[in-house]
Design a protein around this motif. Structure first.
Motif, mmCIF file in Angstrom:
data_model
loop_
_atom_site.group_PDB
_atom_site.id
_atom_site.type_symbol
_atom_site.label_atom_id
_atom_site.label_comp_id
_atom_site.label_asym_id
_atom_site.label_seq_id
_atom_site.Cartn_x
_atom_site.Cartn_y
_atom_site.Cartn_z
ATOM 1 N N SER A 90 -19.743 85.521 49.375
ATOM 2 C CA SER A 90 -20.927 84.666 49.373
ATOM 3 C C SER A 90 -20.875 83.754 48.151
ATOM 4 O O SER A 90 -20.109 83.995 47.209
ATOM 5 C CB SER A 90 -22.196 85.517 49.314
ATOM 6 O OG SER A 90 -22.248 86.225 48.084
ATOM 7 N N TYR A 91 -21.698 82.710 48.152
ATOM 8 C CA TYR A 91 -21.716 81.817 46.994
ATOM 9 C C TYR A 91 -22.089 82.583 45.743
ATOM 10 O O TYR A 91 -21.460 82.411 44.680
ATOM 11 C CB TYR A 91 -22.707 80.668 47.199
ATOM 12 C CG TYR A 91 -22.824 79.796 45.965
ATOM 13 C CD1 TYR A 91 -21.887 78.813 45.704
ATOM 14 C CD2 TYR A 91 -23.848 80.006 45.033
ATOM 15 C CE1 TYR A 91 -21.968 78.031 44.553
ATOM 16 C CE2 TYR A 91 -23.935 79.235 43.882
ATOM 17 C CZ TYR A 91 -22.993 78.248 43.642
ATOM 18 O OH TYR A 91 -23.069 77.494 42.501
ATOM 19 N N ALA A 92 -23.095 83.468 45.850
ATOM 20 C CA ALA A 92 -23.557 84.214 44.684
ATOM 21 C C ALA A 92 -22.453 85.090 44.110
ATOM 22 O O ALA A 92 -22.256 85.137 42.885
ATOM 23 C CB ALA A 92 -24.767 85.071 45.063
ATOM 24 N N ASN A 93 -21.706 85.770 44.973
ATOM 25 C CA ASN A 93 -20.654 86.664 44.492
ATOM 26 C C ASN A 93 -19.472 85.907 43.895
ATOM 27 O O ASN A 93 -18.920 86.302 42.872
ATOM 28 C CB ASN A 93 -20.168 87.563 45.634
ATOM 29 C CG ASN A 93 -21.188 88.608 46.019
ATOM 30 O OD1 ASN A 93 -22.124 88.895 45.265
ATOM 31 N ND2 ASN A 93 -21.048 89.187 47.200
ATOM 32 N N ASN A 95 -19.614 82.909 42.623
ATOM 33 C CA ASN A 95 -20.086 82.284 41.391
ATOM 34 C C ASN A 95 -20.176 83.297 40.253
ATOM 35 O O ASN A 95 -19.908 82.967 39.086
ATOM 36 C CB ASN A 95 -21.448 81.629 41.620
ATOM 37 C CG ASN A 95 -21.801 80.638 40.515
ATOM 38 O OD1 ASN A 95 -21.065 79.683 40.287
ATOM 39 N ND2 ASN A 95 -22.910 80.885 39.832
ATOM 40 N N GLU A 96 -20.547 84.534 40.575
ATOM 41 C CA GLU A 96 -20.593 85.581 39.552
ATOM 42 C C GLU A 96 -19.195 85.841 38.998
ATOM 43 O O GLU A 96 -19.006 85.994 37.779
ATOM 44 C CB GLU A 96 -21.180 86.863 40.125
ATOM 45 C CG GLU A 96 -21.326 87.982 39.094
ATOM 46 C CD GLU A 96 -21.900 89.251 39.679
ATOM 47 O OE1 GLU A 96 -22.127 90.206 38.903
ATOM 48 O OE2 GLU A 96 -22.104 89.305 40.915
ATOM 49 N N ARG A 99 -18.308 83.042 36.675
ATOM 50 C CA ARG A 99 -18.972 83.129 35.366
ATOM 51 C C ARG A 99 -18.285 84.149 34.465
ATOM 52 O O ARG A 99 -18.152 83.928 33.253
ATOM 53 C CB ARG A 99 -20.444 83.497 35.559
ATOM 54 C CG ARG A 99 -21.288 82.355 36.125
ATOM 55 C CD ARG A 99 -22.728 82.788 36.349
ATOM 56 N NE ARG A 99 -23.561 81.649 36.716
ATOM 57 C CZ ARG A 99 -24.854 81.761 37.044
ATOM 58 N NH1 ARG A 99 -25.442 82.955 37.051
ATOM 59 N NH2 ARG A 99 -25.540 80.684 37.363
#
Length: 270
Positions: A90-93, A95-96, A99
């Protein structure tokens, strides 16, 4: 039949959506005679690398693969490990993971393969390579690939069998990860026209293309081919005496201008 012949055998796979135990159990249920000890897979190789270098990973992998990293310290990550996370991409994963990686003084990205896509019953799907490239680009870092087509992956399987590359053959449906990776290691390679096989214009040296097991039976088990092969998840790998690719018969339907790999498959003679 393969095991009864006395040939040494390894099942090489880039499977990163399940542990080896779960993967082997599934194949045993389909009738395959296979044990965990016969499987060479990326996750165990990655765990060895992490322990050797004292790395603590942030994992961007499939939920079913996480148990392979049970004995690895994952506190305060100093690297990122990415595998075929499927729905976890997913985008969130992603992106994490970005980071974590961008925040490291010396970013380390470990990828469990670099495949572009793979095939399932409902069609083709993006593989880990696409997401690996995204993280490479965003963080200006080059990933360390653990799995096919990395040379070390094939060398590990060969070392487990105690066989030099000149006496081994790799067979699979991926022209880059299976065929190309094996050839870079000094092995011979055979591409089968099954799974995610696609016609390509690029030719790799010493590559024989065959349709699969049905065609192999029609050819009488490859006359003059003193090494046997076995299929697992799109990758074939077996070892035996040195063989002469020039002795391999080329199927009639591959001898015309429409033959894959830019024409009639060719091999150098011994």
């Amino acid at each position: 039949m393969i095991k009864a012949s006395g040939l040494k055998l390894r099942f090489c796979t880039n499977e990163t959506q399940a542990t080896r135990e779960k993967f082997v159990k599934k194949l045993q249920g389909l009738g395959f005679d296979i044990s965990v000890a016969e499987v060479t897979a990326p996750a165990p190789a990655a765990c060895r690398l992490l322990k050797e270098r004292g790395l603590r990973p942030h994992l961007l992998v499939h939920d079913d693969l996480v148990p392979e990293f049970a004995e690895i310290d994952k506190t305060n990550p100093n690297c990122v490990v990415v595998g075929d996370a499927a729905e976890n991409f997913s985008y969130a994963n992603v992106n994490e993971a970005f980071r974590v990686l961008i925040g490291l003084e010396k970013p380390v990205l470990i990828s469990l393969g670099r495949g572009r896509y793979y095939k399932e019953t409902d069609g083709l799907k993006l593989d880990v390579g696409a997401y690996m490239k995204a993280l490479e680009y965003a963080c200006d870092v080059e990933a360390e690939v653990v799995g096919k087509p990395a040379k070390a992956f094939f060398e590990s399987a060969l070392a487990e069998m105690g066989v030099p590359p000149q006496q081994a053959i790799m067979i699979g449906d991926d022209i880059v990860n299976d065929v190309g990776g094996a050839q870079q290691c000094g092995m011979r390679a055979v591409q089968v026209r099954t799974g995610k096989y696609r016609y390509l214009t690029r030719e790799l040296r010493e590559t024989l293309v065959v349709a699969g097991m049905a065609e192999r039976r029609q050819l009488g088990g490859f006359p003059g081919f003193p090494v046997s092969v076995f299929l697992l998840h799109g990758a074939w790998f077996a070892a035996g005496p040195p063989w002469c690719p020039g002795e391999l018969p080329v199927p009639r339907d591959l001898q015309g201008p429409a033959a894959p790999l830019g024409g009639r498959p060719t091999s150098t003679s011994c």
